[in-house]
Design an enzyme around this catalytic site. Structure first.
Site, PDB file in Angstrom:
ATOM      1  N   ASN A  41       8.931  -1.950   1.001  1.00  0.00           N
ATOM      2  CA  ASN A  41       8.058  -3.008   1.525  1.00  0.00           C
ATOM      3  C   ASN A  41       8.256  -4.263   0.667  1.00  0.00           C
ATOM      4  O   ASN A  41       7.881  -4.283  -0.495  1.00  0.00           O
ATOM      5  CB  ASN A  41       6.602  -2.519   1.471  1.00  0.00           C
ATOM      6  N   HIS A  48       7.034  -5.944  10.427  1.00  0.00           N
ATOM      7  CA  HIS A  48       6.911  -5.812   8.971  1.00  0.00           C
ATOM      8  C   HIS A  48       7.176  -4.364   8.568  1.00  0.00           C
ATOM      9  O   HIS A  48       6.666  -3.429   9.189  1.00  0.00           O
ATOM     10  CB  HIS A  48       5.512  -6.245   8.520  1.00  0.00           C
ATOM     11  N   CYS A  73       1.829 -10.181   4.066  1.00  0.00           N
ATOM     12  CA  CYS A  73       3.020  -9.665   4.765  1.00  0.00           C
ATOM     13  C   CYS A  73       3.191 -10.268   6.161  1.00  0.00           C
ATOM     14  O   CYS A  73       4.244 -10.110   6.779  1.00  0.00           O
ATOM     15  CB  CYS A  73       2.948  -8.150   4.854  1.00  0.00           C
TER      16      CYS A  73
HETATM   17  N1  ACO Z   1       3.390  11.054  -4.308  1.00  0.00           N
HETATM   18  C1  ACO Z   1       2.723  12.197  -4.096  1.00  0.00           C
HETATM   19  N2  ACO Z   1       1.474  12.223  -3.641  1.00  0.00           N
HETATM   20  C2  ACO Z   1       0.860  11.058  -3.378  1.00  0.00           C
HETATM   21  C3  ACO Z   1       1.501   9.821  -3.564  1.00  0.00           C
HETATM   22  C4  ACO Z   1       2.810   9.837  -4.061  1.00  0.00           C
HETATM   23  N3  ACO Z   1       3.532   8.715  -4.273  1.00  0.00           N
HETATM   24  N4  ACO Z   1       0.652   8.821  -3.220  1.00  0.00           N
HETATM   25  C5  ACO Z   1      -0.483   9.405  -2.809  1.00  0.00           C
HETATM   26  N5  ACO Z   1      -0.361  10.767  -2.920  1.00  0.00           N
HETATM   27  C6  ACO Z   1      -1.325  11.769  -2.582  1.00  0.00           C
HETATM   28  C7  ACO Z   1      -2.757  11.270  -2.648  1.00  0.00           C
HETATM   29  O1  ACO Z   1      -3.249  11.332  -3.977  1.00  0.00           O
HETATM   30  C8  ACO Z   1      -3.454  12.246  -1.737  1.00  0.00           C
HETATM   31  O2  ACO Z   1      -3.682  13.451  -2.460  1.00  0.00           O
HETATM   32  P1  ACO Z   1      -5.045  14.285  -2.217  1.00  0.00           P
HETATM   33  O3  ACO Z   1      -5.006  14.694  -0.769  1.00  0.00           O
HETATM   34  O4  ACO Z   1      -4.907  15.399  -3.184  1.00  0.00           O
HETATM   35  O5  ACO Z   1      -6.154  13.332  -2.525  1.00  0.00           O
HETATM   36  C9  ACO Z   1      -2.406  12.555  -0.666  1.00  0.00           C
HETATM   37  O6  ACO Z   1      -1.152  12.178  -1.230  1.00  0.00           O
HETATM   38  C10 ACO Z   1      -2.616  11.812   0.626  1.00  0.00           C
HETATM   39  O7  ACO Z   1      -2.876  10.447   0.324  1.00  0.00           O
HETATM   40  P2  ACO Z   1      -3.045   9.356   1.456  1.00  0.00           P
HETATM   41  O8  ACO Z   1      -3.349   8.042   0.806  1.00  0.00           O
HETATM   42  O9  ACO Z   1      -4.016   9.857   2.500  1.00  0.00           O
HETATM   43  O10 ACO Z   1      -1.571   9.350   2.076  1.00  0.00           O
HETATM   44  P3  ACO Z   1      -1.078   8.633   3.365  1.00  0.00           P
HETATM   45  O11 ACO Z   1      -0.458   9.633   4.240  1.00  0.00           O
HETATM   46  O12 ACO Z   1      -2.142   7.739   3.942  1.00  0.00           O
HETATM   47  O13 ACO Z   1       0.077   7.696   2.800  1.00  0.00           O
HETATM   48  C11 ACO Z   1       0.413   5.366   2.287  1.00  0.00           C
HETATM   49  C12 ACO Z   1      -0.230   6.677   1.847  1.00  0.00           C
HETATM   50  C13 ACO Z   1       1.919   5.565   2.267  1.00  0.00           C
HETATM   51  C14 ACO Z   1       0.043   4.263   1.301  1.00  0.00           C
HETATM   52  C15 ACO Z   1      -0.057   4.997   3.725  1.00  0.00           C
HETATM   53  O14 ACO Z   1      -1.443   5.087   3.797  1.00  0.00           O
HETATM   54  C16 ACO Z   1       0.365   3.620   4.141  1.00  0.00           C
HETATM   55  O15 ACO Z   1       1.526   3.335   4.342  1.00  0.00           O
HETATM   56  N6  ACO Z   1      -0.611   2.720   4.376  1.00  0.00           N
HETATM   57  C17 ACO Z   1      -0.336   1.386   4.878  1.00  0.00           C
HETATM   58  C18 ACO Z   1       0.145   0.492   3.798  1.00  0.00           C
HETATM   59  C19 ACO Z   1       0.341  -0.884   4.376  1.00  0.00           C
HETATM   60  O16 ACO Z   1       0.730  -1.050   5.513  1.00  0.00           O
HETATM   61  N7  ACO Z   1       0.049  -1.923   3.616  1.00  0.00           N
HETATM   62  C20 ACO Z   1       0.098  -3.237   4.178  1.00  0.00           C
HETATM   63  C21 ACO Z   1       1.097  -4.036   3.606  1.00  0.00           C
HETATM   64  S1  ACO Z   1       1.175  -3.958   1.842  1.00  0.00           S
HETATM   65  C22 ACO Z   1       0.879  -5.522   1.250  1.00  0.00           C
HETATM   66  O17 ACO Z   1       0.306  -6.295   1.915  1.00  0.00           O
HETATM   67  C23 ACO Z   1       1.329  -5.857  -0.148  1.00  0.00           C
END
Ligand code: ACO
Length: 324
Positions: free
Chosen positions: A281, A251, A112
């Site tokens: 994204n 990004h 990214c």
């Molecule tokens: N719907 C409902 N619940 C969900 C979903 C969903 N789509 N996805 C995850 N959950 C749940 C999880 O299972 C977890 O449940 P639990 O507490 O019972 O275990 C809970 O939600 C919290 O999960 P987290 O992973 O801690 O959620 P978070 O608030 O961190 O959000 C996310 C997840 C959106 C992926 C976030 O961490 C994020 O944006 N990270 C950065 C991603 C990024 O920048 N990537 C880089 C670029 S991508 C690339 O290079 C291709």
């Protein structure tokens, strides 16, 4: 540095829109969870568009109405993590489909962050005096390496392409400062599309990982920690402050990440342009897609200083200040 000019920006996205409600029919999720955790409302999903076809569309737009034709472009850098083939490079198809006979073209893979890396590389090649007109395009069809049964990742990604046409003109415009990084220790934090070494004499027993696997929380924390540091370092190199920067084009991975970065920098969200709600994204395409929307809306004028910031697999991250 400096001395280059961005002549035009363009974007191409598939017409097919997938809403959060559409995703609730695939995985256990909700519109409310996706909006509050990511800021995403919709994303575009390919209905046959490929990485090369989206990039070709961008290239066509870049050379249209600019008094330059496809044959005036002598360098094409195409950043992608989802090439149509392992070989040839997707950029070769862009040249073929546009009759761009005088360019040499290569693909760049830096996830990214790649548009920020590619701008830096293109500017160095243009200021060398060897090349005159560069197309810097990012294009990805992430939905083909998305696990549509994994709610942790499938709600995040969309397909799309964006890019810019750049020239050396020796003027005051161009990159004023940059700060680019890769942390190889974090190489597997975001990964996908592993190709095992299998041949007549060897059988790879490792995991098959065709789709994106991401440690979302670790990436989130890393980004909110490192991007503000990188922005501050770039400002310091350019002897500027946030007040000198008109917009940060970051990004688009998660709206909460953008909020976290703004908070750390003690600056308002009004400096951060947000398109994640509409496109999700789109990997390195997200920065030039956002830039093309901003230019279309007349938000950027000659002389404005814009900060570009990227982060992603690698882990890669980096920022640069571009004076228009
Ligand atoms: N719907 C409902 N619940 C969900 C979903 C969903 N789509 N996805 C995850 N959950 C749940 C999880 O299972 C977890 O449940 P639990 O507490 O019972 O275990 C809970 O939600 C919290 O999960 P987290 O992973 O801690 O959620 P978070 O608030 O961190 O959000 C996310 C997840 C959106 C992926 C976030 O961490 C994020 O944006 N990270 C950065 C991603 C990024 O920048 N990537 C880089 C670029 S991508 C690339 O290079 C291709």
């Amino acid at each position: 540095m400096a001395g280059t000019r961005i002549i035009k920006a363009a974007r191409a996205v598939p017409g097919f829109v997938v809403t959060n409600d559409d995703l609730t029919r695939l995985v256990d999720t909700s519109d409310e969870w996706i909006i509050t955790r990511t800021g995403i409302n919709t994303r575009r999903v390919s209905q046959g568009e490929t990485t090369a076809s989206l990039a070709s569309d961008v290239f066509k737009q870049l050379v249209t109405g600019t008094r330059r034709g496809p044959e005036d472009v002598d360098l094409l850098i195409l950043s992608t993590v989802t090439p149509d083939y392992m070989t040839p490079q997707s950029s070769a198809f862009v040249l073929r489909d546009n009759g761009a006979k005088n360019a040499f073209a290569f693909d760049m893979n830096a996830a990214c962050t790649a548009f920020v890396y590619a701008l830096s590389v293109a500017e160095k090649m243009l200021t060398s005096g060897v090349y005159k007109t560069a197309a810097v395009i990012s294009s990805d069809t992430l939905t083909k390496i998305t696990d549509w049964s994994d709610r942790g990742t499938c709600v995040l990604f969309g397909d799309g392409a964006g890019g810019v046409l750049m020239e050396y003109d020796g003027g005051p415009g161009g990159i004023l400062a940059e700060d680019l990084h890769t942390d190889g220790e974090m190489a597997t934090a975001i990964r996908g599309g592993r190709l095992p070494v299998n041949n007549a004499w060897h059988k790879d027993e490792g995991p098959v990982e065709p789709f994106v696997i991401m440690d979302g929380r670790a990436t989130y924390d890393f980004t909110v920690r490192e991007i503000p540091k990188s922005i501050s370092a770039t400002l310091e190199k350019a002897r500027l402050t946030m007040d000198d920067i008109k917009y940060v084009v970051c990004h688009q991975a998660n709206a909460r990440i953008l909020n976290g970065i703004a908070k750390k920098l003690k600056t308002g969200m009004d400096k951060f342009f947000v398109t994640i709600n509409e496109f999700g994204n789109t990997s390195s395409s997200s920065v030039p897609i956002a830039l093309s929307v901003m230019l279309e809306r007349g938000m950027i004028e000659k002389g404005d200083k814009i900060m570009f910031a990227g982060f992603g697999a690698g882990l890669t991250w980096g920022t640069l200040i571009y004076q228009y």
